[in-house]
Scaffold this active site. Structure first.
Site: not given
Ligand SMILES: NC(=O)c1ccc[n+]([C@@H]2O[C@H](COP(=O)([O-])OP(=O)(O)OC[C@H]3O[C@@H](n4cnc5c(N)ncnc54)[C@H](O)[C@@H]3O)[C@@H](O)[C@H]2O)c1
Length: 437
Positions: A250, A261
């Site tokens: 990294f 993130c």
């Molecule tokens: N993407 C990554 O690499 C990653 C890694 C670790 C942690 N995270 C964390 O995980 C969480 C999700 O991230 P992501 O990248 O999957 O986000 P994303 O935007 O891809 O997915 C979130 C989903 O939640 C849905 N959603 C939102 N409000 C809703 C509701 N009220 N009811 C039902 N569904 C709802 C959205 O439609 C979407 O499909 C975040 O907190 C993020 O910080 C993400």
């Protein structure tokens, strides 16, 4: 086990697919109706290596299903994962509105002994607030656990099924035991299952991302200083990395971190520092350095050409990193915005992210299915994402297709001597510029 996953994005879909693959019955719920419809028809709304096959296999065997009906989706669940988005709000803090909306809606429908697990990244103290909220709405104690996710987009299934560690934050040992049972198939290589308080688990996620982001901003600043003195950051990396206290991981200079993130988590952590009365200058600087780093390639292009109007720049790589279609906070978007603002034309290629870019820019960016086609009539090539297909291109073809033999490499993919021999003007990050004549 009967598992519900609320939020079917990068994290929720991977979580649901992996848990269904180990024999659990999983209901994935999302309020994005189009996404759920696509999944029901066997289409995967995001690109993540191996995910489509994994989802299809488990749909066929009836272990995973998709719905927009939140109450019905959680009614049978022993464990409910919250994997909804927690984006940055206007003041930089994490927007938890989706977490609270889901909590309020599921409360009347939870099984009496259901465990609600936050997989979304949430600031310290959120799990306790969630517990209180669910208690108020159900009139009983509901077990809430923090289970931060550490997967990396592009390697999400590998990370989920062979995690370096699983972290759970619980108030009761029995809750940790339930979660351990669920995770056991993924912990066969003795990787640790770490049980701690919800507060420690919540902070673990932010501290991990803050440190990783700090490493990137650190090496980028060092690269900028190398450039000024015509030193080579690659040599400096080798010079420091063999020290076992430092290592190599990294510490790659580039165009700054992006994605959904690091940027938002660093800014949310700044807010956490302020809440604790601790000066957040360290992390503010990490963010500040990163924002400036996104401007390094646009700056080099401006300096090289003087005037952007009338120029055409080919851009390879649009996703914020390889093996994903995710363009959230991608450095390539900063470059594109600046090029367009300056009056340049942009011809771009990315193996997976072009549909997302098309949605954002429409016809303002010309997109090409093949990387080489994006070069025709371009004055220079800028590389913004280190997809492996960009690593060993046919340089003779690049030279033939470009109007001028100029490459701006934001990912240090090429060897300086080779660029010199091939007759390119070659700009990279933290290394001397190659100015072939
Ligand atoms: N993407 C990554 O690499 C990653 C890694 C670790 C942690 N995270 C964390 O995980 C969480 C999700 O991230 P992501 O990248 O999957 O986000 P994303 O935007 O891809 O997915 C979130 C989903 O939640 C849905 N959603 C939102 N409000 C809703 C509701 N009220 N009811 C039902 N569904 C709802 C959205 O439609 C979407 O499909 C975040 O907190 C993020 O910080 C993400």
């Amino acid at each position: 086990m009967n598992v519900a996953v609320v939020g079917t994005g990068y994290v929720g879909l991977v979580t649901g697919a992996c848990f269904s693959d180990t024999g659990n019955h999983v209901t994935c719920i999302d309020n994005h109706a189009k996404k759920i419809e696509m999944l029901r028809q066997g289409h995967i709304p995001i690109y993540e290596p191996g995910l489509a096959e994994l989802v299809r296999r488990n749909v066929t065997s009836g272990r995973i299903e998709f719905t927009t009906d939140l109450p019905a989706g959680v009614r049978q669940a022993e464990i409910v994962f919250l994997a909804v988005g927690t984006p940055q709000s206007a003041d930089g803090s994490a927007d938890l509105s989706a977490i609270w909306a889901v909590a309020d809606e599921i409360a009347p429908h939870l099984q009496p002994d259901a465990i609600v697990v936050t997989k979304s990244t949430v600031p310290v103290g959120t799990n306790e607030k969630l517990r209180e909220r669910l208690q108020k709405r159900t009139g009983r104690d509901v077990d809430v656990a923090s289970n931060p996710e550490f997967l990396k987009e592009g390697a999400a299934i590998e990370d989920f099924t062979r995690p370096d560690r699983v972290v759970v934050g619980v108030r009761r040992a029995a809750v940790a035991e339930q979660l351990h049972k669920l995770y056991k198939p993924f912990l066969r290589t003795d990787h640790p299952f770490l049980v701690m308080s919800p507060e420690s688990a919540e902070l673990t996620k932010y501290v991990a991302n803050a440190l990783l982001a700090t490493k990137i901003s650190f090496i980028n600043q060092m690269a900028n200083v190398c450039e000024y003195f015509r030193a080579d950051i690659n040599d400096v990396r080798r010079g420091i990395g063999h020290d076992r206290r430092i290592g190599f991981a990294f510490l790659f200079p580039g165009v700054g971190y992006g994605g959904s993130c690091f940027p938002k988590d660093v800014r949310a952590m700044v807010g956490t520092f302020q809440e604790a009365g601790i000066d957040p200058r360290l992390l503010e600087s990490v963010d500040w350095v990163n924002e400036r780093q996104k401007d390094v390639i646009p700056q080099k292009i401006r300096e090289h050409f003087g005037e952007l109007r009338g120029k055409t720049i080919a851009v390879w790589g649009l996703a914020f990193k390889p093996k994903t279609d995710d363009i959230r906070e991608a450095p390539a978007l900063v470059l594109i915005d600046q090029l367009l603002q300056g009056g340049a034309r942009v011809q771009a290629h990315d193996p997976e992210a072009m549909p997302n870019v098309k949605q954002l820019y429409g016809d303002r960016v010309a997109l090409f299915q093949k990387p080489m086609e994006a070069l025709d009539q371009a004055d220079a090539l800028a590389i913004m994402t280190e997809w492996s297909e960009f690593r060993t291109p046919d340089f003779r073809q690049i030279a033939r297709r470009l109007r001028q033999k100029v490459i701006f490499d934001g990912r240090n993919l090429y060897d300086l001597d080779a660029m010199h021999e091939a007759g390119f003007v070659y700009y990279s990050i933290g290394r001397p510029t190659v100015k072939s004549t």
